[in-house]
Scaffold this motif. Structure first.
Motif, PDB file in Angstrom:
ATOM      1  N   ARG A   1     -32.345 -63.178  12.041  1.00 59.43           N
ATOM      2  CA  ARG A   1     -33.055 -63.993  11.045  1.00 59.43           C
ATOM      3  C   ARG A   1     -32.884 -63.419   9.639  1.00 59.43           C
ATOM      4  O   ARG A   1     -33.806 -63.470   8.819  1.00 59.43           O
TER       5      ARG A   1
ATOM      6  N   TYR B   1     -43.537 -66.227   4.246  1.00 60.55           N
ATOM      7  CA  TYR B   1     -43.435 -65.948   5.687  1.00 60.55           C
ATOM      8  C   TYR B   1     -44.425 -66.843   6.425  1.00 60.55           C
ATOM      9  O   TYR B   1     -45.568 -66.973   6.005  1.00 60.55           O
TER      10      TYR B   1
ATOM     11  N   TYR C   1     -41.096 -63.722  22.873  1.00 65.15           N
ATOM     12  CA  TYR C   1     -40.025 -64.578  22.360  1.00 65.15           C
ATOM     13  C   TYR C   1     -39.432 -65.435  23.492  1.00 65.15           C
ATOM     14  O   TYR C   1     -38.290 -65.885  23.394  1.00 65.15           O
TER      15      TYR C   1
ATOM     16  N   HIS D   1     -47.892 -65.846  21.597  1.00 60.68           N
ATOM     17  CA  HIS D   1     -47.344 -65.409  20.304  1.00 60.68           C
ATOM     18  C   HIS D   1     -47.419 -66.582  19.332  1.00 60.68           C
ATOM     19  O   HIS D   1     -48.020 -66.478  18.278  1.00 60.68           O
TER      20      HIS D   1
ATOM     21  N   GLN E   1     -53.349 -60.937   9.743  1.00 62.39           N
ATOM     22  CA  GLN E   1     -52.039 -60.639   9.139  1.00 62.39           C
ATOM     23  C   GLN E   1     -51.791 -61.497   7.905  1.00 62.39           C
ATOM     24  O   GLN E   1     -51.303 -61.016   6.890  1.00 62.39           O
TER      25      GLN E   1
ATOM     26  N   ASP F   1     -43.652 -52.234  14.003  1.00 62.67           N
ATOM     27  CA  ASP F   1     -43.640 -53.672  14.326  1.00 62.67           C
ATOM     28  C   ASP F   1     -42.200 -54.178  14.453  1.00 62.67           C
ATOM     29  O   ASP F   1     -41.936 -55.358  14.205  1.00 62.67           O
TER      30      ASP F   1
ATOM     31  N   SER G   1     -40.633 -60.329  10.825  1.00 59.58           N
ATOM     32  CA  SER G   1     -41.492 -59.801   9.761  1.00 59.58           C
ATOM     33  C   SER G   1     -41.240 -58.347   9.403  1.00 59.58           C
ATOM     34  O   SER G   1     -41.756 -57.876   8.386  1.00 59.58           O
TER      35      SER G   1
HETATM   36  O1  NIG Z   1     -46.148 -58.758  14.411  1.00 58.54           O
HETATM   37  N1  NIG Z   1     -47.316 -61.540  13.859  1.00 58.54           N
HETATM   38  C1  NIG Z   1     -46.724 -61.934  14.831  1.00 58.54           C
HETATM   39  N2  NIG Z   1     -45.645 -61.421  15.388  1.00 58.54           N
HETATM   40  C2  NIG Z   1     -44.727 -60.577  14.711  1.00 58.54           C
HETATM   41  C3  NIG Z   1     -43.735 -61.329  13.930  1.00 58.54           C
HETATM   42  C4  NIG Z   1     -42.774 -61.989  14.759  1.00 58.54           C
HETATM   43  C5  NIG Z   1     -41.694 -62.755  14.053  1.00 58.54           C
HETATM   44  O2  NIG Z   1     -41.804 -63.168  12.875  1.00 58.54           O
HETATM   45  O3  NIG Z   1     -40.698 -62.939  14.761  1.00 58.54           O
HETATM   46  C6  NIG Z   1     -45.447 -59.574  13.848  1.00 58.54           C
HETATM   47  O4  NIG Z   1     -45.326 -59.561  12.627  1.00 58.54           O
END
Ligand code: NIG
Ligand code: FE
Length: 387
Positions: A83, A96, A141, A168, A234, A305, A310
């Protein structure tokens, strides 16, 4: 097999026996036997010389620093796809949003087990090269029963710290039927994933799951024998922190937008706040104030993370540097948070610390002190010493 490491300029033990909670020893030696730490002491102690005579192997640290290997309690490294364009768009000003996760879902569903395993091998090697020995890996995912179960099974090949994150986001095929997806997560998907997982997680956020849906997911996971942790606050403040504290979650992760009442609840709980500075770096959200959390007596962990959306970094040192520069942590607090803090977030006491009985997982620094991790950002200073 016994190994003695001598000539350690600074040993950052996290063992309060050596003074404060950082337990820093100047001029140290440490011994391990078959992967377990058997002795920690001063290099000048005659005991060090006596142990050297009996050791199978002796390593000279030449005055450099050694810290506990990092404990990364929050990663999403079981995925396929890329990505980078999304990152570039953010750097041009786009926001985002949780929905970007779905593009990784499409690539992950299409990948074979061998492709996903190969990606995991690469990510685990990157993490090890950056000094991380203990890694939590989330699913999330796949978002269908078969792929989520595959991700948990593959993750379990690499770590015991597997987290089921079927919640998720809601996959595209369930658009408008969000509660039906939550039902699937709490029943068939949970049953397929629980045998491989230790933790249950949910992304409690606008664009992902409401607090009521999140409570259902966490309670179903708990009923199946998993332990709760949460992604909360977040992208904006919400009720996820209160839910986490209510359910005794090991950790609230992100905490970018904590309210005063969240902070009060956390201060009265044993829930860790895991800050993820790579996310604020990569999404241009404001960094949370870790200084305030620490001053309020809250346990803070730092994690990468590591994920393709992200925060695509395996470097805990980079995250430490950001936490020091942008979140008000001292270098020692940041190293503690990335080691002992991560261990607390996983409810472990055998990692993230250098004391007899703990696992012999060390990270050697090409530097005389831990401060260099923040002082020399972007410089590769870490060498894994994992026994
Ligand atoms: O921890 N916040 C949710 N999940 C992930 C991001 C996952 C993604 O953007 O693929 C996180 O930031
Ligand atoms: Fe995450």
């Amino acid at each position: 097999m016994t190994t003695l490491i001598r000539g350690i300029g600074e040993l950052f033990t996290n063992d309060p026996t050596w003074g404060d909670r950082f337990g820093i020893i100047h001029g140290a030696a440490v011994e391990e036997s078959d992967g377990v730490i058997t002795w920690v002491g001063l290099d000048s102690d005659p005991e060090a010389t006596a142990r050297e005579a009996a050791a199978d192997e002796v390593i000279d640290a030449y005055g450099q620093a050694i810290i506990p290997a990092f404990v990364d309690s929050h990663t999403h490294i079981a995925f396929a796809g890329d990505r980078a364009d999304e990152f570039a768009a953010r750097m041009r000003g786009e926001k985002y949003a949780a929905g970007g996760i779905r593009s990784t879902v499409a690539a992950t569903r299409a990948a074979t087990d061998d492709q996903l395993r190969a990606n995991l091998v690469v990510a685990m090697e990157e993490l090890a090269n950056h000094g991380t020995a203990t890694v939590e890996i989330k699913s999330g995912y796949g978002l269908d029963v078969e792929t989520e179960a595959r991700l948990c099974r593959l993750a379990k090949e690499f770590t015991d710290e597997v987290t089921f994150l079927g919640a998720h986001v809601v996959p595209a095929e369930y658009a408008g039927r969000e509660d039906d997806y939550v039902e699937l997560v709490c029943t068939e998907m949970l049953a397929a994933c629980a045998p491989y997982a230790k933790w249950i997680d949910v992304f409690c956020e606008t664009g992902a799951f409401t607090v009521e849906q999140s409570r259902r997911v966490l309670q179903a996971g708990i009923a199946a024998g998993l332990r709760p942790r949460i992604h909360a606050s977040q992208l904006q403040a919400g009720e996820g922190v209160a839910l986490a504290v209510e359910l005794g979650a090991a950790s609230v992760d992100h905490g970018t937008y904590l309210t005063d009442s969240d902070i009060e609840l956390l201060a009265a709980s044993d829930t860790v706040v895991t800050v993820l500075p790579g996310v604020e770096f990569s999404t241009k959200h404001p960094y949370p104030n870790a200084r305030d959390l620490i001053d309020r007596g809250i346990t803070v962990a730092i994690s990468t993370d590591c994920n393709p959306g992200s925060s695509y970094t395996a470097s805990m040192a980079f995250c430490i540097a950001l936490a020091v520069r942008e979140m008000g942590m001292t270098p020692a607090e940041a190293v503690w948070a990335a080691t002992a803090g991560g261990a607390r977030a996983l409810r472990r006491d055998d990692v993230g610390v250098i004391r007899p009985g703990a696992q012999a997982l060390f990270t050697a620094l090409s530097a005389p002190s831990h401060i260099h991790l923040a002082y020399r950002p972007g410089t590769h200073l870490t060498t894994p010493l994992f026994f």
